[in-house]
Design an enzyme around this catalytic site. Structure first.
Site, short mmCIF file in Angstrom:
data_model
loop_
_atom_site.label_atom_id
_atom_site.label_comp_id
_atom_site.label_asym_id
_atom_site.label_seq_id
_atom_site.Cartn_x
_atom_site.Cartn_y
_atom_site.Cartn_z
N LYS A 202 0.81 -1.22 0.00
CA LYS A 202 0.00 0.00 0.00
C LYS A 202 0.84 1.27 0.00
O LYS A 202 2.03 1.25 0.27
CB LYS A 202 -0.96 -0.02 1.20
CG LYS A 202 -2.16 -0.93 0.91
CD LYS A 202 -3.24 -0.82 1.94
CE LYS A 202 -4.41 -1.72 1.51
NZ LYS A 202 -5.37 -1.93 2.59
N ARG A 236 -3.34 -9.94 5.37
CA ARG A 236 -3.81 -10.07 3.98
C ARG A 236 -2.69 -9.56 3.08
O ARG A 236 -2.38 -8.37 3.09
CB ARG A 236 -5.08 -9.23 3.85
CG ARG A 236 -5.72 -9.23 2.48
CD ARG A 236 -6.93 -8.30 2.46
NE ARG A 236 -7.55 -8.28 1.15
CZ ARG A 236 -7.13 -7.54 0.14
NH1 ARG A 236 -6.10 -6.74 0.29
NH2 ARG A 236 -7.76 -7.58 -1.02
N1 HH2 Z 1 -7.40 -3.69 1.14
C1 HH2 Z 1 -7.74 -3.78 -0.16
C2 HH2 Z 1 -8.87 -4.52 -0.53
N2 HH2 Z 1 -9.61 -5.19 0.39
N3 HH2 Z 1 -9.99 -5.82 2.62
C3 HH2 Z 1 -9.65 -5.75 3.91
N4 HH2 Z 1 -10.38 -6.41 4.83
N5 HH2 Z 1 -8.58 -5.02 4.33
C4 HH2 Z 1 -7.80 -4.31 3.46
O1 HH2 Z 1 -6.83 -3.65 3.90
C5 HH2 Z 1 -8.14 -4.36 2.07
C6 HH2 Z 1 -9.26 -5.14 1.69
C7 HH2 Z 1 -6.93 -3.07 -1.18
O2 HH2 Z 1 -5.88 -3.89 -1.65
P1 HH2 Z 1 -5.91 -4.73 -3.00
O3 HH2 Z 1 -7.01 -5.74 -2.97
O4 HH2 Z 1 -4.57 -5.29 -3.26
O5 HH2 Z 1 -6.17 -3.65 -4.14
P2 HH2 Z 1 -7.46 -3.24 -4.96
O6 HH2 Z 1 -8.52 -2.80 -4.00
O7 HH2 Z 1 -6.96 -2.12 -5.85
O8 HH2 Z 1 -7.91 -4.44 -5.73
#
Ligand code: HH2
Length: 254
Positions: A202, A236
């Site tokens: 992030k 995660r």
């Molecule tokens: N962060 C993202 C998405 N879902 N869910 C939880 N519970 N906690 C988090 O910190 C979280 C989440 C964002 O990361 P990522 O899925 O890699 O990216 P994107 O939302 O651009 O797909």
């Protein structure tokens, strides 16, 4: 928890696992690398992301969920849409990870009658604008109060406490200072329920290291270790092998 983003636009791996075959290969790779669970997402929640319709989201994730039946680890689905929650549960999803903490009308009903685990996450604002000017009086107290209130709402709806985990939502309407305060505040949040932490690749990792998203693995692993040290139960992550190795060493040398 290994992340599989079945999206064209996720902030660090958008487009890499967009076809069902690519997503399934990545899911199986993460299991081989030691993931205890997977989180499958069909909509990016990165700052400024455009919302995705429910049919589009279903088209993206359902073939992947079908392909993961019997994969040997619990599969979580990262969604805020009740229709997607119901469909995912019908094909065996073990957990619903909702960045809106079941506040969407119908979300509570969608999960109530199953026995799935649920992750309730805190977000200030909405993905489109959440990083514009996040503001808190006391970020740890406000996130704590929000998550406690959502847990109470679940209890009223008849959802057992044992099904819940909570997440302060790193980067979801938070500056670097807010994120750091929340990291230090994890022991307090962990009094409520098991805590899930998502800091992998992030912006906060980039702000500290000066590195772009594709070069944030080491920083992410260090942050995951700190999160576990501070009481996180689930991390995660995109880089499962590196995180698993680091956690093994950390645990053995503690
Ligand atoms: N962060 C993202 C998405 N879902 N869910 C939880 N519970 N906690 C988090 O910190 C979280 C989440 C964002 O990361 P990522 O899925 O890699 O990216 P994107 O939302 O651009 O797909």
């Amino acid at each position: 928890m290994g992340i599989v983003n079945v999206t064209p636009d996720s902030f660090s791996d958008g487009g890499r696992f967009y076809s069902p075959d690519q997503a399934l290969d990545q899911a199986n790779r993460l299991i081989d690398e030691g993931a205890d669970s997977l989180d499958i997402g069909g909509e990016s929640t990165r700052p400024g992301a455009a919302p995705v319709g429910e049919y589009e989201e279903l088209d993206r994730i359902m073939p992947v969920l079908e392909g993961l039946r019997g994969c040997g680890v619990p599969v979580s689905v990262d969604t805020m849409k009740p229709v997607v929650m119901r469909a995912a549960l019908a094909v065996g999803a073990a957990m619903i990870n909702d960045v809106c903490a079941l506040q969407t009308p119908g979300a509570m009903d969608a999960v109530r009658d199953s026995d799935c685990a649920i992750c309730l996450m805190h977000m200030q604002g909405e993905p489109r604008s959440m990083q514009d000017a996040p503001q808190y009086r006391d970020v740890v107290a406000e996130v704590y109060d929000f998550l406690a209130a959502r847990m109470a709402a679940c209890e009223v709806a008849g959802i057992a406490h044992s099904r819940l985990c909570i997440d302060p939502g790193f980067g979801f309407g938070k500056t670097l200072e807010h994120n750091l305060a929340l990291l230090h505040g994890l022991p307090r949040l962990a009094e409520l329920a098991p805590v899930l932490v998502g800091v992998s690749r992030k912006r906060m990792i980039g702000e500290i290291t000066g590195r772009p998203a594709e070069d944030r693995m080491i920083g992410s692993v260090a942050a995951a270790l700190r999160a576990v040290e501070k009481g996180a139960t689930i991390v995660r992550v995109h880089d499962v092998a590196a995180t698993v190795d680091a956690l093994k060493i950390w645990e053995k040398t503690r």
